[in-house]
Every structure is written in structure tokens, then in C-alpha cells.
Motif scaffolding. Structure first.
Motif, PDB file in Angstrom:
ATOM      1  N   THR A  57      56.783  18.275  64.496  1.00 44.51           N
ATOM      2  CA  THR A  57      57.138  16.881  64.219  1.00 44.51           C
ATOM      3  C   THR A  57      57.711  16.703  62.809  1.00 44.51           C
ATOM      4  O   THR A  57      58.528  15.815  62.581  1.00 44.51           O
ATOM      5  N   ALA A  58      57.285  17.558  61.868  1.00 42.08           N
ATOM      6  CA  ALA A  58      57.730  17.411  60.473  1.00 42.08           C
ATOM      7  C   ALA A  58      59.131  17.955  60.258  1.00 42.08           C
ATOM      8  O   ALA A  58      59.852  17.506  59.361  1.00 42.08           O
TER       9      ALA A  58
ATOM     10  N   LEU B 166      45.157  17.708  70.304  1.00 39.69           N
ATOM     11  CA  LEU B 166      45.266  18.017  68.878  1.00 39.69           C
ATOM     12  C   LEU B 166      45.952  16.857  68.157  1.00 39.69           C
ATOM     13  O   LEU B 166      47.066  16.468  68.512  1.00 39.69           O
ATOM     14  N   SER B 167      45.296  16.316  67.149  1.00 40.47           N
ATOM     15  CA  SER B 167      45.918  15.226  66.376  1.00 40.47           C
ATOM     16  C   SER B 167      46.440  15.792  65.064  1.00 40.47           C
ATOM     17  O   SER B 167      45.759  16.579  64.402  1.00 40.47           O
ATOM     18  N   VAL B 168      47.662  15.387  64.703  1.00 46.87           N
ATOM     19  CA  VAL B 168      48.283  15.888  63.470  1.00 46.87           C
ATOM     20  C   VAL B 168      48.853  14.712  62.685  1.00 46.87           C
ATOM     21  O   VAL B 168      49.274  13.707  63.263  1.00 46.87           O
ATOM     22  N   PRO B 169      48.857  14.813  61.346  1.00 45.58           N
ATOM     23  CA  PRO B 169      49.380  13.710  60.534  1.00 45.58           C
ATOM     24  C   PRO B 169      50.897  13.587  60.655  1.00 45.58           C
ATOM     25  O   PRO B 169      51.596  14.594  60.814  1.00 45.58           O
ATOM     26  N   ALA B 170      51.386  12.381  60.596  1.00 51.52           N
ATOM     27  CA  ALA B 170      52.831  12.135  60.694  1.00 51.52           C
ATOM     28  C   ALA B 170      53.437  12.161  59.296  1.00 51.52           C
ATOM     29  O   ALA B 170      53.950  11.161  58.789  1.00 51.52           O
TER      30      ALA B 170
ATOM     31  N   TYR C   3      53.186  18.997  53.855  1.00 52.17           N
ATOM     32  CA  TYR C   3      51.899  19.448  54.369  1.00 52.17           C
ATOM     33  C   TYR C   3      50.815  19.291  53.305  1.00 52.17           C
ATOM     34  O   TYR C   3      51.029  19.598  52.130  1.00 52.17           O
ATOM     35  N   LYS C   4      49.660  18.803  53.738  1.00 47.86           N
ATOM     36  CA  LYS C   4      48.522  18.652  52.823  1.00 47.86           C
ATOM     37  C   LYS C   4      47.650  19.903  52.930  1.00 47.86           C
ATOM     38  O   LYS C   4      46.903  20.069  53.892  1.00 47.86           O
TER      39      LYS C   4
END
Length: 996
Positions: free
Chosen positions: A264-265, A728-732, A736-737
Motif C-alpha cells: 500500500t505504501a 492483518l492490519s497495517v498503517p496507511a 515505515y515506523k
């Protein structure tokens, strides 16, 4: 303006004309250029020119990260700086306008009509060149030619590069350099995770250097298939697929979430979720385009992948090969790949395979022939009357093992068989019609029904398919082919021979040893040669319906006769895609495989890459306590020591039907012609011939069971994932953190102290020898992918961070953490280091103190004392998988150079990509002939000015003992020298992106 450069001309231009502006204006001018946006697709053949007024507006509006005291919002303070920068921007405008202008071959841009009216699109027509040399070119070289013409802008790709390819017959012997822009990039998760880690880290570096992090984005389609993570924890169970996938997600949750974030990134990135299939089979059946139609521009599909078996797609007529992860990242970011224009070996096939001979037997035979001929760095192109007798799957099997015979590609031009396969696998009629029309129109289609124009090849080989006989390969290398009829004699010679690729040095009096043990309450025994792992696995063979259904027929005949695989043999079946399951069920044969213990365990590489899971504790103890030379038989492509399983010292590659046959026999110490496999339910001996299906039997089952609807239904759902993936949930976020406590994903140190000034070329002064190797050190030795040993530095690191032993996972799965992989470098338990005087294992001698230490600990001791290190090696250093960590790891350990007799192609370029110097001993010389022990200190006299270094030049190496010798510097192209000057390929890319 997104113009990247990796061709020799572009790199020299950037070195010669890079503009250095004072203060913040350098950054501001760079921003002004970048603000113009990306240039269009190279297919369009033109780039947007800069206007000074737009650059001025950019300068007015931008507020850089550092301002050096200038008030950027004050027009009065800007005027003198703008007057100073105006001539610079105008000069850049004129330079780019001439160098990155419209395609000089635009006059051959031709419309491709449809048969029923209208047109498919436009294409650069090779026939329109009216050059008679094209008809003589191998088809594989024509693909390079089309790419050079289509991407020609006289900046990244020059008109002279096109002429070099056109004149291939004369230029290829001269090792000339050309740029190549692949149409797409292919990743798998073991190599994909560190690639995405690098991209995320590059975004951080761009930010720190005050540039636009969004420039770090794939400019070509990137397909990533998660297939290397599943392990055979559960076998011989109806529930094995679900159980193994649950364990896979438990172990790899963090990695999978990271990859899902990357999808997504980053733009242009497709991630195929776990449980879908093996990357190369998915590529063959689904991802391969054969011909692209992008915005009305038609061109051949081509691909580079971070797995060496990317070459499997060559069987579909798509030019593809493996590269290191760092090279793939550069290709993603729009860099042309610099390559030496290869020679092409023409391999003529005639005749037809005899009854009972499989595609696996054929590929092991071809591998041995080509290995003997010598094809490293070359293309191999197959042709001849025998082509019509090979299915597309058979061709893909041969193409797949290009790394094992050493070629860059094993190429099969598109013909009618290819088109039939495209229809079988669910490609639409319109797509297939477009592919055929384009390839015919552009002299890229071979029609064996028409008279053949004689093509020119660098050298010629021929094989009559009738001469191929059943065989296997081993016990330690894929090219050590053994005819099946000679296997028993070969096995006994291996027991006798001294330790080596064909030897175990077992004393005569110990060769008949029997280790008796109890397996789950029943008596069991092992001997030398007993099979403990039998795995139908890997991309090479599980894509081929004839050998998969052949294996099922062997299982069926065995069941009917009353034979049964012994329960202590770990059996497994890992299909390359869901289609295999569908046709095994359709045929009614899967139940017989299940009865023999070959239940489906998952969809991935499994045993072929060392994810074979643990052996039963009783079996493992019997092997270890009695020093048994246990065997694994697998339908894979690699059988290097320590790869399949730490306890199987003999590993044989075989066709899937032979895997079942050897599992039934329970040993490799058998003559199938004379000795029975077992006793049937009627008390009579059952021989090999009794269970072996005929070619006709297999063909009938393939015909009735492999159907187009299976491919369509499988791939319609492939990107939908599965419940575990979808949860799986990922940040939008686009940045990257990093979690400092993560043991899977860790921010690498590559760009930590990076500045805009390249570090420049460097020699080596008074370096110690970290390791001294012989021949055939593979990437499995350098960067093992399999299990993490409980006493290793990696285990210590993980335990200190609270990771339980059961959760160690594999080295391959932890490649996203540089701390793990630095400790895992040279950690193969079967590695042989001459400094240890015959002792086998991942240790070395710290020369100053004489201590015997793990390689990582010794390297850190050298680094803390400020000492550089080098590696001495023999022939074929770095053969095996195209594993970028095999170069990243040594760099992290402080290795500055590798001096070897010869290098594997991808690994050598990876070393350069990480700033490590690859040197070759002169012909006839090596460390032993020069009297080097590895206890010396080494200095490499390399000019500090990059302009004074030439590809392939001689370099003097001196030691503190007075020995001096000459090596060849294996920087093979000007672009590689540019990478070396910048400290590696990724810093080079970052600086170029910022300077644009």
C-alpha cells in the motif's frame, strides 16, 4: 525531473557535469528540477523539458529543510541567487533537451492492426529497420534489441547501444556493455522483505538529506509472491495445509504485515498472499504477460527477479533471469541495468523422449552437458525439431535450472506450443491473438511449420532426446548426475571416497552398520543411505502435470500391490499452485498419494529451500548417535550440503515419480533393475517396473485432468488472499515506523552517515583473512536460509531478546533484520574453512590471538580493533541462489574484498553493489599455488581516483610476508565502477535521485 542514469555514458556525464551550487541553492536547484515531475514512460520516447519560469516558481515557493540564514520568502533576498542560478538551469535545460529528447527511432513506430478491424496498438518494428542482420540474430538477442530501440533517448540508452546489439555477431565476443530496462521486477518474500526494507530505509535517507522521499517508488510493475515462509512442521495429515499455514502466520505475522504495508505504501507493487503457490509457477501460469500493452504501446514482456530460478519464465518465451535484491531495487527505481552483451549457445534438440523418461531426467542431463560446455554469463537458446515434442511445462523445467548449468537464461522462443499453453492457463482469446500478431509482426515468433532462417550462435550443442535415460543427481551438487542403473555402484563409491562432493569416507567395516530404534512404539532401523525425507517440492517440477500425475500413478500402483512407505520417512507434497491440487483431485489420484504419506503440506518451496521442518526426535537421535549418512530424495533443484536438512548428508534430486519410488524402497542403496522395492500383499517381490507408469498412461491422465477452468478459477481468487492475510492490519503511512525491539524488521545501517559526497574508490591496507575457502562455496554456505543452530551467535542474539527456541524460525525468514543476518553470515554448519585445518563448521581463527571463534565474533573483534578483512576462495564462489544477503552480510562484517578463482555471476555483481572489491586470481593460480595460508596481512593497491580504474584491469596484492601477486579486478562495467565509487548501488541511486 526523474531521469536516472546507469549507463556508462550517463554516469560519466554526471561525474563530469554535476553542478555544485553554494549554500542552499544547490538544494533549491535540485528541487526545482524535481518539481517538474516524472518523465513519461520510456515507450513514449520523450521527456518534458524544463522552463526557467517554472523553475523560478519552484524556487519561490519551496522552503527547504535547511536555509543557511536566507529568508526564502523574501523576493529581494532571492534575486541575486536566482540571477546566479539562471545560467546553470538554462545549461541543464539545453543538456537534458538534447540528451533526453524524443526517440531517434520514432520513424519505425508502427500500428498493429486487428484481423477484424481496428488495431491493438503501436510498436517499434524491427522489420522496418530493413537491416539484414536481424534475421541472423538469436531470438533472445532480438528481445534486447527491441528494448534498446524502444527505450532509446540518447541519455539512458544511446543509439550506439542499439548498433552494438544489431552487430551482435561481431560485438558479443568483445564483452561490450549495454543497458537493459526490464519490463517488470519479480520478488519472493525471503528476498522481497530485505528489498522492501531497503526501499523504506532509502525513503528515510532521502528525508534526512532534504529531498523528496516519494521519489523512492517503483517505476515498473513489481510482483511479490510470498512462497518461501511455509515449513513442513506437520506432514502425513489431512489437516497439514491448514496447520502449517497457521504456524506460518504465527511465525511470520510481523513480516507479512510489513509486506502488506509495502503493497500500500509503494505504487506499482502487487503482493500475492501466502498459500497461493510458488513464485515461479505463479509467474508462469498467471503473472507472465509475454507481450505488454501499456497505454497502446506493445512490447515484449521481460523480467528480472530476486530469485535465481526466475529463469523458469524463459520457457514461456519471456526473457527473464535472476539478479541480486539490490540490483532489482535499482531496476524498480528506473535505473537501466548495465550488462555485458552475452554470447548465445544454440542448443539443438532432436528426437523424442523414450517411454518412462521424464522431464526431470532431461533437465539433469541438459544441466550436465551445459555445465561441461561452460555457459556462465551466456544465454542458451533451444531450437530444433525436438521442440515440438516438449510440452511448455517440460520447457519450463529446463529453463528453471539455468542457475544449475550456469547460464543467465535458458530461452525457448514463443511458438504454437506457447500459444496453446496460454489458452490452457486461462489467458483470453483476444490476449493470445494480440500476442501472436505482435510477435509475428516483429520477428519474435518461431513457426516450425515454415522454412527456418539459419541463425548465428556463439557455439552449438545438440542432444537427441532419445539418448536421455532415467537419472538422479547428487549427493551434494545438482550437476553430479547419476544414471539410475548406476546408482547402487555410485552410492558405494561415495561411501568409500574421501570427503568431498562425491565422498563420505566411511570405513569399510562401518558401511553395513544398522541403527535400531523405536519409532512411536514400533521397531525401526536406519542404515547408510536410508531415506528419511522424501519430498515432492519446488518450482522446477511441481509446475509440470506429467511428472506430478506420474508420481500419483506410482503411488496408485504401489497401493494396489500392497506396498507402503515406512512411517518414519518424512514424506510431503508441496504443489506450486492450487491448480495442481485441482487436477490431482480431478484425476482421482490424490487419495493414493495420501495413502503413501504424500499429503499436501502447503503451497510453497518447503524442503527445496531447507524448510523441511524437524525430523521425528527418535529418527534424529538414531542418525546422530550412530553417525548414519541419512538420505533425502526431493524433486527440487538444489542439494548443497546443509541446505535440505542438517541431518541429511546425502541429498538427491529426482523426478516426483522417483521420489515416490525411493520412498517406497526406503533407501538409495538399491539397484532398481535387479532388486525388489518390497514385498506385495500376495507375498511376491515387487520391482520398479511393476509400479512405473508408461508415457502413454501419463499422457491420458494429463489430457483428461488438466483443464483451463482450473487455472481461471484459481487465479481469479489469488489476490483475494485468505482470512489470516486479510485480518492483518497495517498503517496507511508512506514512511515505515521502525520498531527497535523487532527481531524481524530492523532499520539497516547502510545510509546512517551518508552525505551527498561519494566516498570514492579505495584499496585495502593490511587486512586480515577472515576465511580461507576452497571451491564451490555457495550462497547457502555464506548466508544460510535454513534453521538457526541453538549454539550460534544468532541464537544468542534472539534468546537475549526473549525469543524462545521454538520461535527462532529460519535465517531466510529473518532477512529483514541486519543484526540477525550479520550473525548468520558464514553460519552454515557444513562450511569448510581452511584456517580450521579440516574442522567443519561456522568458525574461524582470529589471526592476531590464535583464538577459534564463531565467524561473527571474530569479525567484530577485527572491526573493534579497526582492522579490515578479506576472504580467500576457490572457483565458483557464490554459486547457488541469488541471495543479496550473501553480499550484505560480509559488508556488515567488515569484509572489504574477496579474492577468488572465479565468481558466480549474480554474486559477483552483488559484492560490487555492496562496495566489496571482487578480485580474481590469474589463470592457473590460486591461494594454494601462491603459497598463501590465510595467516598473512593483505594490501590491495587500487587507485583512489575512480577515473584511473578500468573494468578488468590488473591489480597488485601484497602481503606482510613479502609475497606479491597480480589479480584481475572484476568490475565488469563502467557502471559498476560508478557504484563502487559511491560505496554501493543504493547510495549511488539516492545521490542521483537527489541531484535530478
Amino acid at each position: 525531473m526523474y531521469i536516472t542514469s546507469a549507463s556508462a555514458s550517463a554516469s560519466s556525464f554526471l561525474r563530469a557535469s554535476r553542478v555544485r551550487l553554494s549554500g542552499s541553492l544547490s538544494s533549491a536547484a535540485s528541487r526545482a528540477l524535481a518539481a517538474q515531475g516524472p518523465c513519461p514512460s520510456p515507450s513514449a520516447g520523450q521527456c518534458r523539458s524544463l522552463s526557467f519560469s517554472s523553475a523560478f516558481r519552484s524556487l519561490r515557493s519551496s522552503v527547504p529543510r535547511w536555509s543557511h540564514g536566507v529568508d526564502w520568502r523574501s523576493p529581494a533576498s532571492l534575486r541575486p541567487q536566482i540571477r546566479a542560478v539562471a545560467p546553470v538551469i538554462e545549461r541543464l535545460q539545453r543538456k537534458f533537451a538534447t540528451m533526453a529528447s524524443e526517440n531517434p527511432f520514432k520513424e519505425i513506430l508502427t500500428t498493429l492492426p486487428k484481423a477484424g478491424g481496428g488495431h491493438f496498438g503501436k510498436f517499434y518494428s524491427l522489420p522496418a529497420l530493413n537491416d539484414p542482420r536481424i534475421d541472423k540474430l538469436p531470438y533472445s538477442i532480438r528481445i534486447l534489441l527491441e528494448s534498446a530501440i524502444r527505450n532509446c533517448d540518447n541519455f539512458q540508452v544511446k543509439k550506439g547501444d542499439v548498433e552494438k546489439i544489431l552487430d551482435w555477431e561481431n560485438t558479443s565476443p568483445k564483452q561490450v556493455e549495454i543497458p537493459f530496462k526490464p519490463a517488470r521486477v519479480l520478488l519472493q518474500d525471503f528476498t522481497g522483505v530485505p528489498a522492501v526494507v531497503d526501499l523504506a530505509c532509502m525513503r528515510d535517507a532521502m528525508n534526512r538529506l532534504g529531498s523528496d522521499s516519494n521519489k523512492i517508488n517503483p517505476l515498473v510493475p513489481v510482483d511479490l509472491v510470498i512462497d518461501h515462509s511455509v515449513q513442513v512442521d506437520v506432514a502425513r495429515s489431512e489437516n497439514a495445509v491448514q496447520a502449517n499455514m497457521e504456524l506460518e502466520f504465527q511465525r511470520n505475522n510481523e513480516r507479512f504485515a510489513f509486506l502488506k504495508w509495502g503493497s500500500t505504501a509503494f505504487r506499482n507493487m502487487l503482493v500475492v498472499p501466502p498459500g497461493s503457490g510458488i513464485v515461479h509457477q505463479v509467474n508462469l501460469e498467471y503473472l507472465g504477460r509475454v507481450v505488454f500493452n501499456t497505454d497502446g504501446m506493445l512490447y515484449p514482456d521481460s523480467v528480472v527477479g530476486t530469485d535465481s530460478h526466475t529463469t523458469m519464465i524463459d520457457g514461456l518465451g519471456v526473457a527473464g533471469w535472476g539478479v541480486g535484491g539490490i540490483e532489482a531495487e535499482a531496476a524498480m527505481l528506473g535505473q537501466p541495468m548495465s550488462m555485458v552483451l552475452p554470447g548465445v549457445v544454440g542448443f539443438k534438440l532432436s528426437g523424442k523422449l523414450c517411454d518412462g523418461v521424464t522431464a526431470t531426467d532431461l533437465v539433469l542431463t541438459v544441466t550436465q552437458i551445459l555445465r561441461k560446455h561452460g555457459v556462465v554469463g551466456k544465454f542458451v537458446e533451444f531450437y530444433g525439431d525436438g521442440m515440438g515434442e516438449l510440452s511448455l511445462a517440460d520447457r519450463a523445467t529446463i529453463a528453471n535450472m539455468s542457475p544449475e548449468y550456469g547460464a543467465t537464461m535458458g530461452f525457448f522462443p514463443v511458438d504454437h506450443v506457447t500459444l496453446q499453453y496460454l489458452k490452457l492457463t486461462g489467458r483470453s482469446d483476444e490476449t493470445v491473438a494480440m500476442i501472436e500478431a505482435y510477435l509475428r509482426a516483429n520477428k519474435l515468433f518461431i513457426d516450425y511449420d515454415e522454412p527456418q532462417q539459419e541463425r548465428v550462435y556463439s557455439s552449438y550443442l545438440e542432444l537427441n532426446l532419445e539418448d536421455v535415460e532415467p537419472c538422479i543427481s547428487g549427493p551434494k551438487r545438482p550437476h553430479d548426475r547419476v544414471p539410475l542403473k548406476e546408482m547402487k555402484a555410485d552410492w558405494h563409491s561415495c561411501l568409500d571416497n574421501k570427503v568431498g562432493f562425491k565422498g563420505f569416507a566411511v570405513p569399510k567395516e562401518s558401511q553395513d552398520k544398522v541403527a535400531k530404534f523405536s519409532f512411536h512404539g514400533q521397531p525401526a532401523e536406519l542404515k547408510h543411505g536410508s531415506v528419511v525425507i522424501a519430498a515432492i517440492t519446488s518450482c522446477t517440477n511441481t509446475s509440470n502435470p506429467s511428472v506430478m500425475l506420474g508420481a500419483a500413478l506410482v503411488a496408485k500402483k504401489a497401493c494396489e500391490l500392497g506396498l507402503q512407505v515406512r512411517p518414519w520417512i518424512k514424506t510431503s507434497l508441496a504443489p506450486g499452485s492450487g491448480v495442481v491440487t485441482k487436477y490431482l483431485l480431478q484425476s482421482g489420484l490424490q487419495k493414493y498419494l495420501n495413502q503413501q504419506g504424500f499429503n499436501i503440506v502447503g503451497y510453497g518451496c518447503t524442503t527445496c529451500i531447507g524448510n523441511s521442518g524437524d525430523l521425528d526426535e527418535s529418527v534424529g537421535s538414531a542418525i546422530s548417535e550412530n553417525d548414519i549418512i541419512a538420505a533425502a530424495v526431493l524433486s527440487g533443484n538444489r542439494n548443497f550440503e546443509g541446505r535440505v536438512h542438517p541431518l541429511t548428508r546425502a541429498n538427491y534430486l529426482a523426478s516426483p515419480p522417483l521420489v515416490v519410488a525411493y520412498a517406497l524402497a526406503g533407501t538409495v542403496d538399491i539397484d532398481f533393475d535387479k532388486e525388489p522395492i518390497g514385498t506385495g500383499k500376495d507375498g511376491k517381490s515387487v520391482f520398479f517396473k511393476d509400479i512405473w507408469p508408461s508415457t502413454e498412461e501419463i499422457a491420458q491422465v494429463v489430457q483428461s485432468s488438466v483443464l483451463p477452468e482450473m487455472f481461471k478459477s484459481t487465479y481469479e481468487a489469488i489476490t483475494k488472499g485468505n482470512p489470516m492475510w486479510n485480518q492483518l492490519s497495517v498503517p496507511a503511512t508512506t514512511m515505515y515506523k521502525w520498531d527497535p525491539n523487532s527481531t524481524y524488521i530492523h532499520e539497516p545501517p547502510y545510509f546512517k552517515d551518508m552525505t551527498m559526497d561519494p566516498p570514492g574508490a579505495h584499496g585495502v591496507k593490511d587486512a586480515y583473512c577472515l576465511l580461507n575457502f576452497g571451491d564451490s562455496i555457495t550462497t547457502d554456505h555464506i548466508s544460510p536460509a535454513g534453521s538457526i543452530h541453538k549454539d550460534s551467535p544468532t541464537a544468542k542474539y534472539l534468546l537475549e531478546r526473549g525469543v524462545d527456541r521454538k520461535d527462532f524460525n529460519s535465517y531466510g525468514s529473518r532477512r529483514g533484520n541486519d543484526e540477525v543476518m550479520a550473525r548468520g553470515t558464514f553460519a552454515n554448519i557444513r562450511i569448510v574453512n581452511k584456517l580450521l585445518n579440516g574442522e567443519v563448521g561456522p568458525k574461524t581463527v582470529h589471526i592476531p590471538t590464535g583464538e577459534k571463534l564463531y565467524v561473527f565474533d571474530a569479525a567484530m573483534k577485527y572491526k573493534s580493533a579497526g582492522h579490515d578483512t578479506i576472504v580467500l576462495a576457490g572457483a565458483e564462489y557464490g554459486s547457488g541462489s541469488s541471495r543479496d544477503w550473501a553480499a550484505k552480510g560480509p559488508m556488515l562484517l567488515g569484509v572489504k574484498a574477496v579474492i577468488a578463482k572465479s565468481f558466480e555471476r549474480i554474486h559477483r555483481s552483488n559484492l560490487v553493489g555492496m562496495g566489496i572489491i571482487p578480485l580474481c586470481f590469474k589463470a592457473g593460480e590460486d591461494a594454494d599455488t601462491l603459497g598463501l595460508t590465510g595467516h598473512e596481512r593483505y594490501s590491495i593497491d587500487l587507485p583512489s581516483n575512480i577515473s584511473e580504474i578500468r573494468p578488468g584491469q590488473d591489480v597488485t596484492v601484497t602481503t606482510d610476508t613479502g609475497k606479491s601477486f597480480t589479480c584481475t579486478a572484476r568490475f565488469d562495467t563502467e557502471v559498476e565502477l560508478a557504484y563502487f565509487n559511491h560505496g554501493g548501488i543504493l547510495p549511488y541511486v539516492i545521490r542521483n535521485l537527489i541531484n535530478q
